[in-house]
Write a protein that holds these residues in place. Structure first.
Motif, PDB file in Angstrom:
ATOM      1  N   THR A 112       0.835  -1.204   0.000  1.00 30.89           N
ATOM      2  CA  THR A 112       0.000   0.000   0.000  1.00 30.89           C
ATOM      3  C   THR A 112       0.873   1.259   0.000  1.00 30.89           C
ATOM      4  O   THR A 112       0.594   2.231  -0.716  1.00 30.89           O
ATOM      5  N   LYS A 113       1.957   1.220   0.797  1.00 33.03           N
ATOM      6  CA  LYS A 113       2.867   2.368   0.876  1.00 33.03           C
ATOM      7  C   LYS A 113       3.513   2.662  -0.478  1.00 33.03           C
ATOM      8  O   LYS A 113       3.713   3.821  -0.853  1.00 33.03           O
ATOM      9  N   ASN A 114       3.810   1.596  -1.212  1.00 28.69           N
ATOM     10  CA  ASN A 114       4.509   1.771  -2.480  1.00 28.69           C
ATOM     11  C   ASN A 114       3.567   1.929  -3.668  1.00 28.69           C
ATOM     12  O   ASN A 114       4.024   2.082  -4.794  1.00 28.69           O
ATOM     13  N   ALA A 115       2.258   1.855  -3.411  1.00 31.75           N
ATOM     14  CA  ALA A 115       1.287   1.866  -4.504  1.00 31.75           C
ATOM     15  C   ALA A 115       1.053   3.230  -5.145  1.00 31.75           C
ATOM     16  O   ALA A 115       0.779   3.296  -6.346  1.00 31.75           O
ATOM     17  N   PRO A 116       1.104   4.356  -4.405  1.00 31.11           N
ATOM     18  CA  PRO A 116       0.776   5.646  -5.006  1.00 31.11           C
ATOM     19  C   PRO A 116       1.558   5.917  -6.292  1.00 31.11           C
ATOM     20  O   PRO A 116       2.759   5.608  -6.372  1.00 31.11           O
ATOM     21  N   PRO A 117       0.906   6.475  -7.293  1.00 27.64           N
ATOM     22  CA  PRO A 117       1.564   6.733  -8.584  1.00 27.64           C
ATOM     23  C   PRO A 117       2.809   7.602  -8.468  1.00 27.64           C
ATOM     24  O   PRO A 117       3.790   7.376  -9.171  1.00 27.64           O
ATOM     25  N   ASP A 118       2.743   8.623  -7.590  1.00 26.41           N
ATOM     26  CA  ASP A 118       3.908   9.500  -7.478  1.00 26.41           C
ATOM     27  C   ASP A 118       5.126   8.753  -6.944  1.00 26.41           C
ATOM     28  O   ASP A 118       6.265   9.025  -7.323  1.00 26.41           O
ATOM     29  N   ARG A 119       4.897   7.785  -6.058  1.00 24.80           N
ATOM     30  CA  ARG A 119       6.006   6.997  -5.516  1.00 24.80           C
ATOM     31  C   ARG A 119       6.572   6.056  -6.583  1.00 24.80           C
ATOM     32  O   ARG A 119       7.782   5.878  -6.702  1.00 24.80           O
ATOM     33  N   LYS A 120       5.688   5.466  -7.362  1.00 33.76           N
ATOM     34  CA  LYS A 120       6.142   4.603  -8.453  1.00 33.76           C
ATOM     35  C   LYS A 120       6.907   5.412  -9.500  1.00 33.76           C
ATOM     36  O   LYS A 120       7.915   4.961 -10.044  1.00 33.76           O
ATOM     37  N   ALA A 121       6.423   6.607  -9.761  1.00 32.41           N
ATOM     38  CA  ALA A 121       7.105   7.473 -10.728  1.00 32.41           C
ATOM     39  C   ALA A 121       8.492   7.857 -10.227  1.00 32.41           C
ATOM     40  O   ALA A 121       9.464   7.895 -10.993  1.00 32.41           O
ATOM     41  N   LEU A 122       8.588   8.152  -8.914  1.00 38.18           N
ATOM     42  CA  LEU A 122       9.880   8.503  -8.326  1.00 38.18           C
ATOM     43  C   LEU A 122      10.850   7.336  -8.424  1.00 38.18           C
ATOM     44  O   LEU A 122      12.036   7.516  -8.744  1.00 38.18           O
ATOM     45  N   LEU A 123      10.343   6.135  -8.172  1.00 37.59           N
ATOM     46  CA  LEU A 123      11.191   4.949  -8.279  1.00 37.59           C
ATOM     47  C   LEU A 123      11.687   4.770  -9.708  1.00 37.59           C
ATOM     48  O   LEU A 123      12.876   4.524  -9.948  1.00 37.59           O
ATOM     49  N   GLY A 124      10.770   4.894 -10.662  1.00 36.91           N
ATOM     50  CA  GLY A 124      11.156   4.723 -12.058  1.00 36.91           C
ATOM     51  C   GLY A 124      12.176   5.751 -12.514  1.00 36.91           C
ATOM     52  O   GLY A 124      13.157   5.422 -13.191  1.00 36.91           O
ATOM     53  N   LYS A 125      11.969   7.003 -12.120  1.00 41.92           N
ATOM     54  CA  LYS A 125      12.897   8.069 -12.497  1.00 41.92           C
ATOM     55  C   LYS A 125      14.275   7.844 -11.875  1.00 41.92           C
ATOM     56  O   LYS A 125      15.310   8.037 -12.526  1.00 41.92           O
ATOM     57  N   THR A 126      14.284   7.438 -10.610  1.00 42.25           N
ATOM     58  CA  THR A 126      15.552   7.220  -9.909  1.00 42.25           C
ATOM     59  C   THR A 126      16.305   6.041 -10.508  1.00 42.25           C
ATOM     60  O   THR A 126      17.534   6.086 -10.678  1.00 42.25           O
ATOM     61  N   LEU A 127      15.577   4.981 -10.831  1.00 41.52           N
ATOM     62  CA  LEU A 127      16.200   3.824 -11.488  1.00 41.52           C
ATOM     63  C   LEU A 127      16.865   4.242 -12.800  1.00 41.52           C
ATOM     64  O   LEU A 127      18.002   3.853 -13.096  1.00 41.52           O
ATOM     65  N   LYS A 128      16.160   5.040 -13.577  1.00 39.57           N
ATOM     66  CA  LYS A 128      16.678   5.474 -14.876  1.00 39.57           C
ATOM     67  C   LYS A 128      17.933   6.323 -14.707  1.00 39.57           C
ATOM     68  O   LYS A 128      18.934   6.132 -15.416  1.00 39.57           O
ATOM     69  N   THR A 129      17.891   7.253 -13.749  1.00 39.37           N
ATOM     70  CA  THR A 129      19.042   8.136 -13.520  1.00 39.37           C
ATOM     71  C   THR A 129      20.273   7.344 -13.083  1.00 39.37           C
ATOM     72  O   THR A 129      21.369   7.514 -13.628  1.00 39.37           O
ATOM     73  N   LEU A 130      20.084   6.481 -12.103  1.00 39.51           N
ATOM     74  CA  LEU A 130      21.228   5.745 -11.565  1.00 39.51           C
ATOM     75  C   LEU A 130      21.769   4.732 -12.564  1.00 39.51           C
ATOM     76  O   LEU A 130      22.971   4.441 -12.578  1.00 39.51           O
ATOM     77  N   ASN A 131      20.921   4.201 -13.411  1.00 38.32           N
ATOM     78  CA  ASN A 131      21.377   3.254 -14.433  1.00 38.32           C
ATOM     79  C   ASN A 131      22.355   3.918 -15.398  1.00 38.32           C
ATOM     80  O   ASN A 131      23.289   3.291 -15.897  1.00 38.32           O
ATOM     81  N   GLU A 132      22.153   5.227 -15.656  1.00 37.53           N
ATOM     82  CA  GLU A 132      23.048   5.960 -16.561  1.00 37.53           C
ATOM     83  C   GLU A 132      24.466   6.027 -16.011  1.00 37.53           C
ATOM     84  O   GLU A 132      25.443   5.998 -16.760  1.00 37.53           O
ATOM     85  N   TYR A 133      24.594   6.143 -14.687  1.00 35.57           N
ATOM     86  CA  TYR A 133      25.919   6.288 -14.078  1.00 35.57           C
ATOM     87  C   TYR A 133      26.533   4.958 -13.665  1.00 35.57           C
ATOM     88  O   TYR A 133      27.759   4.857 -13.531  1.00 35.57           O
ATOM     89  N   ALA A 134      25.689   3.942 -13.464  1.00 38.45           N
ATOM     90  CA  ALA A 134      26.202   2.642 -13.025  1.00 38.45           C
ATOM     91  C   ALA A 134      26.815   1.852 -14.162  1.00 38.45           C
ATOM     92  O   ALA A 134      27.679   1.006 -13.939  1.00 38.45           O
ATOM     93  N   SER A 135      26.394   2.134 -15.386  1.00 33.86           N
ATOM     94  CA  SER A 135      26.857   1.331 -16.528  1.00 33.86           C
ATOM     95  C   SER A 135      28.277   1.688 -16.920  1.00 33.86           C
ATOM     96  O   SER A 135      28.769   2.751 -16.584  1.00 33.86           O
TER      97      SER A 135
END
Length: 692
Positions: free
Chosen positions: A669-692
């Motif tokens: 339930t805590k992780n369900a809100p769209p804004d939280r999912k969007a934040l997770l997706g954006k953060t994953l994308k950003t960090l993937n750019e620097y981790a590769s």
């Protein structure tokens, strides 16, 4: 009204200077943006994660905060090195251009982007008693060589000189002299007077000349290092410039400190004077930079304003530098930039009209043919101030340094922080999948919690032990190889000496080039670097595979879901200590007369063997005991950080695996809100750019 006009004029001047100082810094602005993006991703990671995640995030923030690329400036005395540093800093009169040639002061300027509320500060460290005694009691490095070689006459001359230096220091400081050794003085400001007091010898007090202060150079003889913290207009990120005293010092008192500065900075700017750009007599300077990667060396030829025919002379100087470096095995393809710190200073101050006539003529002449590339656009070329600044070479130097920072330490730091953060965010993403799953799918069925934890500890302990053993073996092999290289060199050199004595006797001086020793020790270092990299990569690869199997067995997660990123092998420092001067590098009269102190070929050979062995031992010991050990320590630390990171990831998974249905539902339930999912997706994308 006049005050307002003066203030407006000052603001206009600062804006004009900032415009000049921004040239060539575009690559650093990209780094600043990357750091900002990573900080935002870390903030998001802290919001999305647990308390354990927050601790890891804070550690990564500290790594970004500590990011301060450094550049060491080296060169001959009076090459205009300090004037060039002043130009890069943006204050043409900040550091005294006549830095005391008999101290070992390294002045580090820690440059900060403009920040509201920032205050300048300064710290000055003094030699401790042992360092001071080693520096002056035996005449410094040359005194050590002279003593070892039995050159008594030269040794006495050196001791007399340094005795005068010591007496002058004690007379100037009185009873405070002994108390100050080993101390540090900190100030919440700095100005030219303060800097001169600690790093510049100045002139002796003169009652008839009120401009000469008895405070000038008061502590210069005993000052070991100076650190100045200051703002620098238009600078996107923090940067450290190390201004080292000139290398052509008879006593070589500061040689080892300069070598240490080069090793710590990695990027090195060699400042030469156009009138004595680089000759075969500058071997000490070439040795200092010969073991730094060519990509990390920039040569700045200063004082082109003093040339009579720059169009003709500059290509000749460039070719001469290239030929000399090739002849003496210096850095290949090092970038060479020509310029004038004098022009830069006058441009910064907006005083081109005050340029000496001869210098102004050279500036006009050089502007007709100089290639400024992409430093200035067409509009800027019509501005005399910007044109002079471009011709000064400072923007080209800033661009060269910026690109090297981007390709080197910045890329390494961003990737290290990004990959660590990416592992943490991937764990969060995977647990969200676990949180939405049904407990009946078998989470924890293959390997229960305590057993999984035990397996994690077993993997960590075993792989750490293996990596430690691998590096122990590598260092033992490296040590043995170094000993063999040294012994072989001594045997060849001694044999050469005996042949010389048999053919020519002791009337003709004998010389032997130690370049072969340096080359073989350098080859040993390359083997160390290659094997260290391979050992680290093998360890992290095996560990990642075993951890991947554990995550699958314990939590039902695939390798793709975990998305583990392994750390890169730490870079092995360059063996810059090989630039240290030894007796065989010197061909002065005292060295040639050394032979006259010996009688009989066996005495020659035996004395020579012991002399050169004692001379080369510091090479071997520093590479074996300091550099090689630091390589091992750095690798083990990086591996420990990786394991700690994975323990944190495991704890996150384990918490989810042990959660009851109600807790899982709450997490989902805590992780369900769209804004939280969007934040997770954006953060994953950003960090993937620097981790590769």
């Amino acid at each position: 009204m006049n005050v307002l006009n003066a203030s407006a004029e000052q603001d206009f001047k600062k804006a004009a200077q900032a415009d000049l100082l921004s040239m060539g810094l575009a690559p650093l602005r990209d780094v600043a943006q990357s750091i900002s993006d990573l900080r935002a991703a870390l903030d998001a990671l802290e919001v999305l994660g647990t308390e354990s995640t927050a601790k890891r995030v804070e550690r990564l923030r500290r790594q970004l905060d500590a990011f301060e690329p450094s550049v060491t400036m080296v060169g001959q005395i009076k090459s205009g090195k300090t004037s060039l540093v002043n130009a890069i800093v943006g204050q043409s009169d900040l550091l005294p251009a006549d830095v005391n040639p008999w101290t070992s002061v390294v002045t580090s300027l820690h440059l900060h982007p403009e920040t509201p509320g920032f205050k300048n500060s300064a710290s000055f460290r003094f030699f401790d008693e042992d360092e001071w005694d080693r520096l002056v009691s035996g005449g410094g490095r040359i005194g050590e060589l002279a003593s070892r070689a039995g050159a008594d006459e030269e040794l006495e001359k050196i001791k007399l000189e340094v005795a005068k230096m010591r007496e002058k220091s004690q007379a100037r400081l009185g009873q405070k002299f002994e108390m100050l050794l080993g101390q540090q003085r900190d100030y919440g400001y700095f100005d030219r007077d303060l800097i001169e007091r600690y790093v510049c010898l100045g002139e002796e007090p003169d009652a008839d000349d009120p401009d000469i202060s008895d405070e000038q150079g008061r502590f210069a003889d005993i000052t070991k290092s100076a650190d100045l913290n200051m703002e620098r207009a238009a600078l996107p990120i923090g940067l450290c410039l190390r201004d080292t005293p000139g290398v052509n010092d008879t006593f070589m008192m500061r040689e080892q400190i300069t070598i240490r500065s080069i090793r710590e900075s990695r990027i090195c700017v060699v400042v030469l004077s156009a009138h004595q750009a680089l000759s075969s007599t500058d071997l000490a300077l070439i040795r200092l930079i010969s073991h730094v990667k060519s990509r990390d060396v920039v040569i700045f030829v200063n004082r082109i304003d003093e040339l009579s025919d720059p169009q003709t002379q500059i290509p000749q100087i460039a070719q001469s530098i290239s030929d000399t470096l090739a002849m003496h095995k210096g850095p290949e393809d090092a970038q060479v930039i020509f310029g004038s710190a004098l022009w830069a200073g006058y441009a910064l101050d907006g005083r081109l009209a005050d340029l000496p006539p001869a210098s102004a003529d050279v500036l006009r002449e050089w502007s007709e043919t100089a290639d400024l590339g992409d430093i200035l656009d067409e509009e800027d070329r019509g501005d005399p101030i910007k044109m002079a600044w471009g011709l000064s070479g400072v923007p080209a130097l800033q661009q060269a340094l910026s690109q090297r920072i981007v390709d080197g330490i910045a890329e390494t730091t961003l990737q290290r922080v990004g990959s660590s953060a990416f592992n943490l965010i991937n764990a969060i993403a995977a647990t969200q999948q676990m949180g939405g799953a049904d407990k009946a799918v078998g989470l924890g069925e293959k390997l229960e919690g305590p057993a999984a934890q035990a397996r994690l500890s077993e993997i960590s302990a075993a792989r750490k032990t293996d990596l430690d053993a691998s590096f122990t073996a590598i260092l033992e092999e490296f040590s043995g190889r170094m000993d063999r290289v040294q012994a072989s060199f001594l045997e060849r050199a001694t044999a050469s000496l005996i042949v010389h004595l048999e053919q020519f006797g002791d009337a003709t001086p004998w010389t032997y080039d130690p370049a072969g020793l340096r080359m073989l020790l350098g080859s040993s270092h390359k083997v160390l670097a290659r094997k260290s990299k391979a050992a680290f990569e093998a360890a992290v690869q095996q560990t990642s595979e075993e951890l991947g199997d554990l995550y699958t067995a314990a939590f039902g997660l695939s390798a793709e879901q975990v998305g583990m990123v392994v750390p890169r092998a730490p870079q092995v420092p360059a063996p810059v200590t090989l630039g240290r001067t030894i007796a065989l590098d010197l061909n002065g009269s005292w060295w040639k007369r050394w032979w006259l102190h010996r009688r009989g070929y066996k005495a020659y050979a035996s004395s020579f063997y012991e002399l050169i062995k004692a001379e080369t031992n510091p090479f071997v010991e520093e590479l074996r005991d300091d550099l090689a050990q630091s390589v091992k320590d750095t690798a083990l630390y990086a591996f420990d950080v990786f394991l700690e990171e994975q323990h944190s990831v495991f704890a996150t998974f384990d918490r989810m695996a042990q959660a009851d249905p109600e807790e899982l539902k709450a997490i989902a339930t805590k992780n369900a809100p769209p804004d939280r999912k969007a934040l997770l997706g954006k953060t994953l994308k950003t960090l993937n750019e620097y981790a590769s």
